[in-house]
Scaffold this motif. Sequence first.
Motif, PDB file in Angstrom:
ATOM      1  N   GLY A  13       0.823  -1.203   0.000  1.00 20.48           N
ATOM      2  CA  GLY A  13       0.000   0.000   0.000  1.00 20.48           C
ATOM      3  C   GLY A  13       0.856   1.251   0.000  1.00 20.48           C
ATOM      4  O   GLY A  13       2.016   1.258   0.379  1.00 20.48           O
ATOM      5  N   LYS A  14       0.286   2.342  -0.463  1.00 17.69           N
ATOM      6  CA  LYS A  14       0.989   3.621  -0.513  1.00 17.69           C
ATOM      7  C   LYS A  14       0.881   4.321   0.825  1.00 17.69           C
ATOM      8  O   LYS A  14      -0.127   4.227   1.502  1.00 17.69           O
ATOM      9  N   LYS A  15       1.934   5.062   1.172  1.00 18.20           N
ATOM     10  CA  LYS A  15       1.881   5.901   2.363  1.00 18.20           C
ATOM     11  C   LYS A  15       1.070   7.139   2.026  1.00 18.20           C
ATOM     12  O   LYS A  15       1.316   7.785   1.032  1.00 18.20           O
ATOM     13  N   ARG A  16       0.094   7.454   2.851  1.00 23.67           N
ATOM     14  CA  ARG A  16      -0.787   8.589   2.596  1.00 23.67           C
ATOM     15  C   ARG A  16      -0.394   9.747   3.504  1.00 23.67           C
ATOM     16  O   ARG A  16       0.151   9.552   4.571  1.00 23.67           O
ATOM     17  N   TYR A  17      -0.704  10.951   3.067  1.00 24.29           N
ATOM     18  CA  TYR A  17      -0.347  12.156   3.803  1.00 24.29           C
ATOM     19  C   TYR A  17      -1.586  12.808   4.393  1.00 24.29           C
ATOM     20  O   TYR A  17      -1.848  13.972   4.191  1.00 24.29           O
ATOM     21  N   THR A  18      -2.381  12.058   5.110  1.00 21.88           N
ATOM     22  CA  THR A  18      -3.598  12.593   5.683  1.00 21.88           C
ATOM     23  C   THR A  18      -3.309  13.082   7.099  1.00 21.88           C
ATOM     24  O   THR A  18      -2.804  12.342   7.922  1.00 21.88           O
ATOM     25  N   HIS A  19      -3.636  14.337   7.356  1.00 19.12           N
ATOM     26  CA  HIS A  19      -3.435  14.932   8.671  1.00 19.12           C
ATOM     27  C   HIS A  19      -4.783  15.369   9.214  1.00 19.12           C
ATOM     28  O   HIS A  19      -5.666  15.754   8.466  1.00 19.12           O
ATOM     29  N   MET A  20      -4.913  15.338  10.521  1.00 18.93           N
ATOM     30  CA  MET A  20      -6.147  15.786  11.160  1.00 18.93           C
ATOM     31  C   MET A  20      -5.928  17.020  12.026  1.00 18.93           C
ATOM     32  O   MET A  20      -6.789  17.423  12.774  1.00 18.93           O
ATOM     33  N   THR A  21      -4.747  17.610  11.943  1.00 22.70           N
ATOM     34  CA  THR A  21      -4.441  18.867  12.614  1.00 22.70           C
ATOM     35  C   THR A  21      -3.638  19.715  11.634  1.00 22.70           C
ATOM     36  O   THR A  21      -3.071  19.192  10.674  1.00 22.70           O
ATOM     37  N   PHE A  22      -3.578  21.037  11.854  1.00 19.22           N
ATOM     38  CA  PHE A  22      -2.805  21.884  10.950  1.00 19.22           C
ATOM     39  C   PHE A  22      -1.337  21.501  10.982  1.00 19.22           C
ATOM     40  O   PHE A  22      -0.792  21.184  12.042  1.00 19.22           O
TER      41      PHE A  22
END
Length: 144
Positions: A13-22
Amino acid sequence: MAATTMEMMAMGGKKRYTHMTFFWGVNSEILFEMWPGTSRGHYALALIVCFFMTLLLEWVSYLRITRPGWSHGAISATRTAMYTFRIGLAYLVMLAIMSFNGGVFIVILAAHSLGFALFGCKKVKEEDSSCCASKPDLPVAACC
């Protein structure tokens, strides 16, 4: 059953760049999977796209296309198309903000400010006292 992050990486799987804070940085996803990714050039392009998309949103919000004398059907169709376009742009801007990237947030705020200064702060001439001549076709977007 949901796969854990380790299982995803083991399965290729690909590493994703999802963030939940600024956060600050170029490693992000804005609107599309893996875009801009890790490239500084693509990140700069993403900021430019967000800026002009937001500026376009402000322009459409204050645009006046319909004219007195148009039929009710033509006015309704034009305003419906403009409203649909504006709402679509607004949702795209909202999704870009939801990337939680600090640069995207600042660029979008700057574009909204510039757009309001350019299109929303026009002075009404004293000679033009008619109530509808200076109003935009669409109501200004409001949060309240």
